[in-house]
Design a protein around this motif. Structure first.
Motif, short mmCIF file in Angstrom:
data_model
loop_
_atom_site.label_atom_id
_atom_site.label_comp_id
_atom_site.label_asym_id
_atom_site.label_seq_id
_atom_site.Cartn_x
_atom_site.Cartn_y
_atom_site.Cartn_z
N SER A 23 2.90 -105.65 7.55
CA SER A 23 2.42 -104.53 8.36
C SER A 23 3.46 -104.13 9.40
N VAL A 30 6.18 -102.08 7.64
CA VAL A 30 5.74 -100.70 7.37
C VAL A 30 5.67 -99.90 8.67
N HIS A 31 5.13 -100.50 9.71
CA HIS A 31 4.99 -99.82 11.01
C HIS A 31 6.36 -99.35 11.51
N GLU A 43 7.95 -96.61 9.19
CA GLU A 43 7.37 -95.28 9.36
C GLU A 43 7.73 -94.69 10.72
N THR A 67 -2.29 -98.37 11.90
CA THR A 67 -1.66 -99.69 12.00
C THR A 67 -2.70 -100.80 11.89
N LEU A 82 -3.69 -101.32 8.32
CA LEU A 82 -2.63 -102.01 7.56
C LEU A 82 -2.50 -103.48 7.99
N ASN A 83 -2.72 -103.76 9.28
CA ASN A 83 -2.72 -105.17 9.72
C ASN A 83 -3.68 -105.99 8.87
N PHE A 109 -2.74 -106.18 5.04
CA PHE A 109 -1.71 -107.19 4.77
C PHE A 109 -2.24 -108.59 5.05
#
Lengths: 292, 292
Positions: free
Chosen positions: A124, A127-128, A131, B145, B148-149, B152
């Motif tokens: 994560s 990706v964070h 992006e 976010t 997604l945290n 994942f």
């Protein structure tokens, strides 16, 4: 099937209870409950990103990402990296648990916007940051999907390497043949998956380096380079020739060399940068090495 | 440390070799090498999305996602779901390996654009579909976010549940107390992480249902509902009260009920929809049930 006695003579109870430490390396930090064990605020430095981590493979993913972002000219990616000593239980402090309720490194607080944003799980975090900076992950299309395919592959596969193979081969208090065989077979299969993919690609998702490489290299690249669990010969890592080529190419990148040093508490003292607060911190270490 | 004899009397060899099946359920499909074992093209139906899967928890994530997308009015999310019988080795066919070189279900071919795009790993499929339809994953900001945290988190945690706890508790040919203890402790810790998060949230990432729920529920929600490994009592799942509340709420959603039926080869015949090619396929099954 659980009332059928097995060869081992062990019959699981009806209800499992936490009676004893299960033993082995890291036994003291494994618990069947979550949440904080003590009140402890985290330090906060001057940069937009506050990283709380340790140079395990999951930690290295993120420090490599920051160093690669900075090397690519993304000056907004300046970060403070604080050391979380998992053997001392730092991950169970209240401040850490507020960022990552799962009590695992790495954990990131993004203070670049109006409100701080917590980011946990290494995938994560990658990706964070990708992006946020528009880097190492295509914004759309098939190329983006292929990077995410391999990023998620890493997240779902590495527990068999770290929590399975590494634990039973190197850390468990007793060598259990069945468990070692099981996870060795899977680890070798995973190395072969990577080897076949890298047979006709420079990087995991194609011609461009991406967060998929930053996620996979710290685990499987370093395994191939013989740095994990003392298991290079046992796994016959030299036979994965395309993984070898890729692992060495990434290993030679200056940003990767720096990323490996951050929050590192083992190996040569000159390669240990316990905390990172400024690009010049690496130069000091290099100076130490030259003078050492 | 590996030249030191252990209590078990087993000393790993210098180089591991594949000498025998490691035994246990699924032993026949575990190999230390990747790649296809036979040539076999995959069927292709009429819809934009071609899913090749099985109703294991990882498969259910994706069929729930498709059914939730359709229920939310995203008519472009029509899909054909083809059955991959992993016990028969379908995942080692050349057509399947071309989509997922890791030979695991679920695998998706997105034929909605000019070129077919392969999508593998359940987490990657969820993100791909969420971004394509702008659903169940905020496009930006802290809310994205947080989803997604937790997405994942699921990818990195469930291998300890499925490949660790489930294997050693239910499938391994011998009950190994150390391994069962190790993975039970971790599974209970994970349930407690979820329970604490759900104590003050309706869904995993906040007030809105998201792909984090679709990823976590098939594993941990169904575990809490006593559907996995016959381990409900052993893990004392009733004590995780917030997980219970959340698991039941999601279980009651019509789209989730449909998603669970797709590519299902076990349980009641009326709940098994081996292939799904049209929304009316479910009605036929319901009719079977009423008449059955």
């Amino acid at each position: 099937m659980n009332d059928m006695p097995s060869d081992s003579g062990y019959v699981p109870p009806k209800v499992w209870t936490w009676e004893k430490p299960s033993g082995g390396h890291f036994a003291s930090i494994n618990r069947p409950i979550a949440g904080p064990t003590h009140e402890k605020a985290l330090p906060v430095g001057k940069h937009p990103f506050q990283l709380y981590s340790l140079a395990t493979p999951n930690g290295v993913k993120v420090t490599v990402m920051f160093e690669e972002l900075l090397a690519a000219g993304h000056t907004g990616a300046e970060y403070d990296a604080w050391l979380i000593r998992i053997g001392d239980g730092d991950q169970f402090g209240s401040g850490f648990v507020d960022i990552n309720p799962n009590s695992k490194i790495p954990a990131l607080m993004d203070r670049s916007g109006p409100e701080p944003v917590r980011v946990f799980e290494s995938g994560s975090i990658l990706v964070h940051l990708a992006e946020k900076f528009g880097a190492f992950l295509p914004a759309s299309g098939p190329a983006r999907t292929e990077v995410l395919n391999w990023l998620f592959w890493q997240m779902g596969s590495a527990p068999y390497l770290g929590g399975g193979f590494g634990h039973f081969y190197a850390y468990a208090p007793v060598k259990i043949e069945y468990a070692i065989d099981r996870f060795t077979m899977e680890t070798k299969r995973q190395l072969d998956v990577l080897n076949r993919n890298l047979a006709d690609r420079r990087f995991m998702a194609g011609d461009e380096i991406s967060i998929a490489d930053f996620a996979i290299w710290p685990w499987y690249g370093q395994l191939a380079l013989g740095r994990q669990y003392g298991a290079g010969e046992f796994l016959d890592v030299e036979t994965y020739e395309h993984v070898q080529r890729w692992a060495k190419e990434i290993d030679a990148r200056p940003a990767v060399k720096r990323g490996r040093m951050v929050n590192r508490t083992f190996g040569e003292p000159s390669e240990q940068l316990h905390e990172r607060h400024d690009a010049s911190d690496f130069e000091t270490k290099t100076q130490d090495k030259l003078e050492g």
